[in-house]
Structure formats: structure tokens, C-alpha cells
Scaffold this motif. Structure first.
Motif, PDB file in Angstrom:
ATOM      1  N   UNK A   7      -4.372  24.050 -22.581  1.00 19.70           N
ATOM      2  CA  UNK A   7      -4.638  23.052 -23.456  1.00 19.70           C
ATOM      3  C   UNK A   7      -3.366  22.266 -23.843  1.00 19.70           C
ATOM      4  N   UNK A   8      -2.224  22.948 -23.109  1.00 17.39           N
ATOM      5  CA  UNK A   8      -0.844  22.168 -23.525  1.00 17.39           C
ATOM      6  C   UNK A   8      -0.948  20.912 -23.098  1.00 17.39           C
ATOM      7  N   UNK A   9       0.272  20.015 -23.901  1.00 15.23           N
ATOM      8  CA  UNK A   9       0.098  18.907 -23.803  1.00 15.23           C
ATOM      9  C   UNK A   9       0.719  18.303 -22.421  1.00 15.23           C
ATOM     10  N   UNK A  10       1.337  16.997 -22.220  1.00 17.80           N
ATOM     11  CA  UNK A  10       1.586  16.543 -21.017  1.00 17.80           C
ATOM     12  C   UNK A  10       3.316  16.199 -20.954  1.00 17.80           C
ATOM     13  N   UNK A  55       3.324  20.408 -30.207  1.00 17.40           N
ATOM     14  CA  UNK A  55       1.861  20.225 -29.509  1.00 17.40           C
ATOM     15  C   UNK A  55       1.787  19.730 -28.378  1.00 17.40           C
ATOM     16  N   UNK A  56       2.733  18.698 -27.976  1.00 17.11           N
ATOM     17  CA  UNK A  56       2.687  18.112 -26.861  1.00 17.11           C
ATOM     18  C   UNK A  56       3.274  18.576 -25.559  1.00 17.11           C
ATOM     19  N   UNK A  57       4.424  19.660 -26.012  1.00 16.70           N
ATOM     20  CA  UNK A  57       5.233  20.203 -24.973  1.00 16.70           C
ATOM     21  C   UNK A  57       4.433  21.203 -24.094  1.00 16.70           C
ATOM     22  N   UNK A  58       4.663  21.151 -22.858  1.00 17.54           N
ATOM     23  CA  UNK A  58       4.244  22.226 -21.969  1.00 17.54           C
ATOM     24  C   UNK A  58       5.338  22.980 -21.605  1.00 17.54           C
ATOM     25  N   UNK A  59       6.447  22.550 -21.438  1.00 18.48           N
ATOM     26  CA  UNK A  59       7.654  23.151 -21.009  1.00 18.48           C
ATOM     27  C   UNK A  59       8.946  22.618 -21.473  1.00 18.48           C
ATOM     28  N   UNK A  75      18.013  28.656 -26.333  1.00 13.03           N
ATOM     29  CA  UNK A  75      16.818  29.269 -25.392  1.00 13.03           C
ATOM     30  C   UNK A  75      15.695  30.077 -26.465  1.00 13.03           C
ATOM     31  N   UNK A  76      16.428  31.150 -27.260  1.00 13.47           N
ATOM     32  CA  UNK A  76      15.511  31.780 -28.197  1.00 13.47           C
ATOM     33  C   UNK A  76      15.168  31.080 -29.165  1.00 13.47           C
ATOM     34  N   UNK A  77      15.638  29.854 -29.556  1.00 16.22           N
ATOM     35  CA  UNK A  77      14.809  28.883 -30.510  1.00 16.22           C
ATOM     36  C   UNK A  77      13.844  28.441 -30.009  1.00 16.22           C
ATOM     37  N   UNK A  78      13.821  27.929 -28.875  1.00 16.20           N
ATOM     38  CA  UNK A  78      12.791  27.082 -28.344  1.00 16.20           C
ATOM     39  C   UNK A  78      11.711  28.243 -28.122  1.00 16.20           C
ATOM     40  N   UNK A  79      12.193  29.378 -27.494  1.00 14.24           N
ATOM     41  CA  UNK A  79      10.865  30.233 -27.167  1.00 14.24           C
ATOM     42  C   UNK A  79      10.066  30.400 -28.313  1.00 14.24           C
ATOM     43  N   UNK A  80      11.088  30.585 -29.695  1.00 10.52           N
ATOM     44  CA  UNK A  80      10.405  31.088 -30.686  1.00 10.52           C
ATOM     45  C   UNK A  80       9.295  30.224 -31.425  1.00 10.52           C
ATOM     46  N   UNK A  81       9.598  28.721 -30.862  1.00  6.36           N
ATOM     47  CA  UNK A  81       8.506  27.754 -31.061  1.00  6.36           C
ATOM     48  C   UNK A  81       7.041  27.504 -30.336  1.00  6.36           C
TER      49      UNK A  81
END
Length: 427
Positions: A7-10, A55-59, A75-81
């Protein structure tokens, strides 16, 4: 049990302070159909974009060294989201590599090698496609099952799980979108070899991949699993990179085989099914109708005066008309119906679960839709109509129904065209 991550975004986020690298990646990834690309050059910009559009991000594709985050803080900040991360680096030692993998990144790529840019693009495309690929994890150990699912989650797979062979077989019967099974060997009640053998009684290797797994692997065990029907075998413990490579290669093999089969069954001009597929799949629908007593309609249609279209606009114009008609037929029919290009300007629809009234309504809808198509070529209107013949009595087989539908089509042509001729009710 299911855990769907499809269900991730595009949207994909590139965080890279080198404009040339960021531009090259954005241009190449932007060619992937359906993907929207955002670019940030600093950690601060990345944080703003992630918080606004999480909510729109898949990667996220992340540079390890940014002006305001020189030690990989992004890196850890993005992963934490909750956003999966693919890391770009100018080089890593073993300890740095282990640290990144322990964080839970998807992969890391050496950006100093120009050919690796293509690896990034392929990985992004793989993850984006995985939203439509389901993987079933079968393991009686809750912790082992959770670990495998966490790894697969990084690559965006849709996830299903089972604790034993019986529930695994039930999951496969219920969910036709499963393309890969990860199966542990040592399970109570039904071990991996037995489960794989049961699965292969219904699902062939070219349509469903199975990877056997075990903590107690040996040449003999892997041979047993492969002979039972596994496509591959992984010994535990394993390197995460090896795991991802094995999983992705097996999924890509399935996709390649399906693509080749689809190409063999499709008309290259219209994208509709061809006569070969019509004979095979239509024969199965006929057998099902005979078995269940449910109705079946075979409709043959031919575009009226199509030669005049080719004479006026050439074959390229005629091809455009055929494509538009094919698109119209697909829109009107159900996904369970077979729509095929039968000949030059002839089309065929095989519709299941049809009584005579429903069949007549469908045929008239097809005829009226073709007559109502507003087509223009080189600024000139192209009037269209079609004659249709429809067989609804099962008779001796699909070929028999096609023969009768063809005879009725000829009657429709002889009687003035732009009409439907249908078999009468059974006496």
C-alpha cells in the motif's frame, strides 16, 4: 495471516548533494512508469520532504555523506520514519557495512562506479514492482518467521505467513497472487520436503518458486528439497545480501517466464489474446460450463467494410482502428471473459455464466459500442460498425460453437450488417 506492504505510495526520494549524480539518478528512475522522484541535497531538505510526504514514499536513495550530515546521520533518521533506504557510498569497510545492514537498509551501492547507477535503477524498479508480489513464509518458529518477514519487508514484498504445512497449503489455495514460498525444513507434522512435494502437485516450478531453508543443511538435504520441487535452497545462518539476491533472482525468473508465456498468447498489434490462447483457455471454459451446467456464449464479430478503411488511410490507419476497437472490447467485457483477435478484422469473445438473455445484452452492447466509437484519422471521421454471430448452445465442443457462431456472423453480414444474429432457444 497477512502483512501487506503493497500500500506504499509511488514517490521516491533521492538525497544526494552532487547535482550530477542526483540528476542522473532522477532522470533514469523517472523513466520507471508510475514513479515520482523528489530530490534533496541536505539532511534538512530531506527531513522536510519526508515529514510532508511520508505516506507517499516507498523508498529513499541516500548519500552517506551530506554537507549537514557527514557521518551518515540521514540513514537512521529516514529509517526511523518507516521509509526503506538504499545507501550510496564512496566506499565502506567491513565494520561500516555491518553497521548499515544492522540498521535495516535495503542495500548499499558504490557510487564511484558508473555502472552501479544501473544497479540502483534496477533495485528501485524491483522494489516498486514488489508491491504486487506476495511471498509466503512458512516456519514454525515465530522469531525466525518474523526475521524473514522483516527482511522481505525492506524490499516491499506483500507478506503472508504460515506456522505449518497445513496452513501453508490453505494460504496458497486462498491467495493466487503468491509467487514465492520460503519453506523451513524442520517443522512438526509436515516437514519441508513433504510440504514442497504437496505444493508441486498443484503448482509448477515456472509459476511458483519455492526456496527451501534449514539450519542443518547438507548436500543431501538440499538435494532432497530440490528433487521434491524446490527451486533453490538457503542454508541458515546466511548473509542478508545473499538472501536478497536469491529471493529477487527467483522472483525475476518467475516474471520472465510469465512474460514469455504472455507474449506467446497475445496478439502483438492489439494486445488481445490470440487464437492459440483462445483454443486453450476457451476449451477450459467450455469444459467448466459442461461440468457445472452454467451457460457459455461464443461471440464472433467482424468489422464491416474494413477494407475501405485500409484503402482510405493505409494499413497504419487500419491498425489504429483495430487497436481502438480492441480497447473498447476490453472495457465492455469482464475480466473473466476471453477477448481475442480471431483474424484480420475479426474478434471473438467467450463469456462464461451467460444465459440467453445476458448473452444477447452483451452482444448488443458490443455492437452498439463499436458503432458509437468516435474515431478520427488525419482529421477525418472513421464510421464503424460490426456484424456479430453468437452461439449459446454448448454442442460438442468449443470448435463446434465457433463454427456455428461463424455461420451466424455470415448471416448477419448477408442481412445488411451492423446487427447480431443469435441461436434460437433450444426446441
Amino acid at each position: 495471516m497477512a502483512n501487506d506492504v503493497g500500500k506504499r505510495g509511488h514517490t521516491l526520494l533521492i538525497v544526494e548533494d552532487s547535482r550530477s549524480v542526483a540528476g542522473l539518478l532522477a532522470d533514469r528512475i523517472g523513466l520507471i512508469n508510475g514513479v515520482t522522484v523528489l530530490v534533496a541535497g541536505t539532511l534538512e531538505e530531506a527531513q522536510q520532504m519526508v515529514l510532508a510526504r511520508k505516506d507517499e514514499l516507498f523508498l529513499a536513495v541516500l548519500d552517506l555523506n551530506l554537507p549537514d550530515a557527514p557521518d551518515g546521520e540521514v540513514v537512521p533518521w529516514v529509517l526511523s520514519q518507516g521509509v526503506p533506504a538504499l545507501v550510496l557510498t564512496a566506499g565502506l569497510d567491513d565494520n561500516e557495512r555491518d553497521g548499515l545492514m544492522d540498521m535495516g537498509i535495503v542495500d548499499y551501492v558504490n557510487k564511484t562506479n558508473p555502472s552501479e547507477i544501473e544497479h540502483v535503477v534496477r533495485t528501485v524498479e524491483r522494489i516498486y514492482r514488489n508491491r504486487h508480489v506476495s511471498v509466503l513464509v512458512v516456519d514454525d518458529s515465530n522469531s525466525a518467521r518474523a526475521y524473514l518477514m522483516e527482511l522481505l519487508r525492506r524490499y516491499g514484498y506483500r507478506l503472508r505467513e504460515a506456522r505449518d504445512g497445513v496452513s501453508a497449503l490453505a494460504q496458497l489455495a486462498q491467495h493466487e497472487d503468491i509467487r514465492l514460498v520460503l519453506c523451513d525444513q524442520n517443522m512438526p507434522g509436515m516437514d519441508g520436503v513433504t510440504l514442497i512435494g504437496r505444493i508441486r502437485q498443484r503448482y509448477c516450478r515456472s509459476h511458483l518458486c519455492i526456496i527451501g531453508m534449514s539450519h542443518y543443511g547438507s548436500g543431501m538435504l538440499s538435494a532432497r528439497l530440490l528433487k521434491a520441487g524446490a527451486n533453490d535452497f538457503i542454508n541458515r545462518p546466511f548473509l542478508e545480501e545473499e538472501f536478497f539476491v536469491r529471493v529477487n533472482q527467483n522472483v525475476e525468473l518467475i516474471e520472465l517466464i510469465r512474460s514469455m508465456e504472455e507474449s506467446a498468447n497475445r496478439d502483438p498489434l492489439t494486445g488481445l489474446y490470440n487464437r492459440r490462447y483462445l483454443a486453450d483457455a476457451g476449451g477450459m471454459l467450455f469444459d467448466a460450463a459442461t461440468r457445472t451446467g452454467h451457460g457459455l456464449a461464443v461471440i464472433l464479430m467482424d468489422l464491416d467494410h474494413f477494407k475501405s478503411v485500409n484503402d482510405r488511410f493505409g494499413h497504419f490507419g487500419g491498425d489504429e482502428v483495430l487497436r481502438k476497437v480492441a480497447h473498447h472490447l476490453t472495457d465492455i467485457t469482464r475480466s473473466s471473459d476471453i477477448v481475442a483477435r480471431y483474424g484480420g478484422e475479426e474478434f471473438c469473445v467467450v463469456a462464461q455464466d451467460m444465459d440467453n438473455r445476458k448473452a444477447r445484452v452483451l452482444a448488443e452492447k458490443l455492437r452498439a459500442g463499436i458503432a458509437g466509437l468516435c474515431l478520427t484519422i488525419k482529421g477525418q471521421a472513421v464510421p464503424l460498425s460490426a456484424s456479430l454471430g453468437m452461439a449459446v448452445h454448448l454442442g460438442s465442443g468449443l470448435e463446434d460453437m465457433l463454427t456455428r457462431a461463424d455461420r451466424l456472423l455470415y448471416e448477419a453480414k448477408s442481412s445488411g450488417r451492423d446487427q447480431v444474429r443469435m441461436e434460437q432457444e433450444n426446441p
